[in-house]
Motif scaffolding. Structure first.
Motif, PDB file in Angstrom:
ATOM      1  N   VAL A  56      35.960  43.101  48.482  1.00 36.77           N
ATOM      2  CA  VAL A  56      34.726  43.895  48.507  1.00 36.77           C
ATOM      3  C   VAL A  56      33.522  43.031  48.144  1.00 36.77           C
ATOM      4  CG1 VAL A  56      33.488  45.787  47.399  1.00 36.77           C
ATOM      5  CG2 VAL A  56      35.881  46.078  48.047  1.00 36.77           C
ATOM      6  N   GLN A  57      33.615  42.261  47.093  1.00 35.75           N
ATOM      7  CA  GLN A  57      32.498  41.395  46.688  1.00 35.75           C
ATOM      8  C   GLN A  57      32.194  40.349  47.750  1.00 35.75           C
ATOM      9  OE1 GLN A  57      30.586  41.948  44.141  1.00 35.75           O
ATOM     10  NE2 GLN A  57      31.835  43.721  43.567  1.00 35.75           N
ATOM     11  N   GLY A  58      33.218  39.835  48.393  1.00 38.98           N
ATOM     12  CA  GLY A  58      32.994  38.877  49.465  1.00 38.98           C
ATOM     13  C   GLY A  58      32.258  39.494  50.639  1.00 38.98           C
ATOM     14  N   CYS A  59      32.623  40.727  50.973  1.00 45.05           N
ATOM     15  CA  CYS A  59      31.937  41.426  52.071  1.00 45.05           C
ATOM     16  C   CYS A  59      30.477  41.684  51.734  1.00 45.05           C
ATOM     17  CB  CYS A  59      32.653  42.736  52.376  1.00 45.05           C
ATOM     18  SG  CYS A  59      34.300  42.535  53.078  1.00 45.05           S
ATOM     19  N   ILE A  60      30.200  42.072  50.502  1.00 40.25           N
ATOM     20  CA  ILE A  60      28.821  42.327  50.079  1.00 40.25           C
ATOM     21  C   ILE A  60      27.990  41.048  50.160  1.00 40.25           C
ATOM     22  CG2 ILE A  60      27.384  42.951  48.099  1.00 40.25           C
ATOM     23  CD1 ILE A  60      29.594  44.898  47.259  1.00 40.25           C
ATOM     24  N   LYS A  64      24.678  40.357  52.571  1.00 39.98           N
ATOM     25  CA  LYS A  64      23.369  39.917  52.086  1.00 39.98           C
ATOM     26  C   LYS A  64      22.905  38.674  52.832  1.00 39.98           C
ATOM     27  CE  LYS A  64      23.642  41.781  47.391  1.00 39.98           C
ATOM     28  NZ  LYS A  64      23.683  41.453  45.939  1.00 39.98           N
ATOM     29  N   GLU A  65      23.802  37.774  53.080  1.00 36.17           N
ATOM     30  CA  GLU A  65      23.439  36.572  53.830  1.00 36.17           C
ATOM     31  C   GLU A  65      22.980  36.906  55.245  1.00 36.17           C
ATOM     32  OE1 GLU A  65      26.833  34.074  53.741  1.00 36.17           O
ATOM     33  OE2 GLU A  65      26.670  33.587  51.606  1.00 36.17           O
ATOM     34  N   MET A  66      23.675  37.853  55.866  1.00 36.29           N
ATOM     35  CA  MET A  66      23.291  38.256  57.221  1.00 36.29           C
ATOM     36  C   MET A  66      21.921  38.924  57.236  1.00 36.29           C
ATOM     37  SD  MET A  66      26.973  39.729  58.520  1.00 36.29           S
ATOM     38  CE  MET A  66      26.300  40.411  60.035  1.00 36.29           C
ATOM     39  N   LEU A  67      21.641  39.765  56.237  1.00 33.41           N
ATOM     40  CA  LEU A  67      20.334  40.434  56.170  1.00 33.41           C
ATOM     41  C   LEU A  67      19.219  39.418  55.937  1.00 33.41           C
ATOM     42  CD1 LEU A  67      21.200  43.614  54.051  1.00 33.41           C
ATOM     43  CD2 LEU A  67      20.730  43.502  56.501  1.00 33.41           C
ATOM     44  N   ALA A  68      19.472  38.440  55.057  1.00 36.37           N
ATOM     45  CA  ALA A  68      18.463  37.409  54.806  1.00 36.37           C
ATOM     46  C   ALA A  68      18.199  36.583  56.051  1.00 36.37           C
ATOM     47  CB  ALA A  68      18.920  36.514  53.654  1.00 36.37           C
TER      48      ALA A  68
END
Length: 306
Positions: A56-60, A64-68
């Motif tokens: 789960v933490q890896g997916c989050i 975030k990287e994709m949104l940035a």
């Protein structure tokens, strides 16, 4: 007979011996519970694994990287579009506006068109995929060439309109100040003089920059702008607005002696008015023959004299 039967039954009951109760000791065995940790091992037989906190933490983090990255891509695309839009818009304005030739020389126009063509080629070759700050630098370079031309074009109409409005404002202000002496006595002579002085200063400045502007060619930097005219009028507008709202002075407070004298005069006037009204009412109510005895007495006096 009934009583005898009852007595017989009672006697039989009383004669029966009572059974003795025997008490026996019972021992119970206590149960003890022993807890033993058992070692276990989970084995997944299918390719699908359950989700745990690490996944789960890896997916989050990846989200975030994709949104940035998407935000950066969006900023870069907007910056690139601004450069492209400025190139197309500037080229169209140079070709479609007839008044542009009044504020730009052929050399200036040719240089600007040349830089627009270079920027367009760069945009689709080396500048195809760059960061937003590099596109901003290119847009600034182009605007430094094109904005002065279009500013002079806008001032062709804005500057004469501002001058005309300023001259009308100065005339109306001088006419207004002339009426203050009678209509607004609360405005002092010094305040009126300062307002007229502001008008004179603006007029002097305006006449000077107009003479300078007549010597400058339309394609050169103007001697003054319409914005400067508005800034020059701002202090005058403020002064007129403040003085127009200046309240009239309050009448001086009357002392006790003046107040008593006025009260006495008002009472005396009221008394005279009441007596005059009573005399008028008495004259209207007298009978018509009231003057006859006086006439008769006068005639008798004449007879006595004879």
């Amino acid at each position: 007979k009934k009583d005898e039967k009852k007595k017989g039954q009672k006697e039989k009951k009383e004669k029966k011996p009572k059974k003795e109760l025997k008490k026996e000791k019972v021992t119970k065995t206590a149960k003890r519970v022993h807890h033993v940790a058992l070692a276990s091992q989970t084995t997944f037989t299918s390719a699908i694994r359950p989700i745990n906190d690490t996944i789960v933490q890896g997916c989050i983090a990846r989200n975030k990287e994709m949104l940035a990255a998407e935000h950066v891509r969006h900023l870069n695309a907007e910056a690139k579009n601004r450069v492209e839009a400025y190139i197309l818009d500037t080229r169209d304005r140079l070709e479609s506006s007839e008044d542009v030739s009044k504020v730009v020389t052929n050399k200036q126009k040719a240089e600007l068109v040349k830089q627009l063509e270079k920027a367009e080629e760069w945009l689709y070759e080396d500048g195809m995929a760059l960061s937003a700050d590099k596109y901003a630098v290119k847009e600034k370079e182009l605007r430094e060439l094109g904005e002065p031309i279009f500013f002079r074009l806008a001032e062709l109409e804005a500057r004469p309109a501002a001058v005309s409005a300023a001259q009308e404002k100065l005339e109306s202000t001088r006419a207004l100040v002339a009426t203050w002496a009678e209509e607004k006595p609360q405005i002092t002579e010094d305040e009126r003089a300062k307002t007229l002085e502001l008008c004179d200063n603006i007029t002097t400045w305006l006449d000077g920059v107009l003479k300078e502007q007549e010597k400058i060619k339309p394609h050169d930097e103007p001697a003054f702008t319409s914005e400067q005219v508005g800034k020059k009028l701002a202090p005058l507008d403020k002064a007129v607005r403040v003085l127009s709202k200046k309240p009239k002075p309050k009448p001086p407070a009357k002392n006790e002696t003046e107040a008593k004298n006025e009260t006495a005069e008002e009472d005396a006037n009221a008394t005279d008015a009441d007596s005059t009204a009573e005399g008028a009412e008495g004259a209207e109510g007298a009978p018509e023959g009231a003057d006859a005895p006086a006439e008769g007495e006068a005639s008798e006096g004449k007879k006595d004299e004879l």
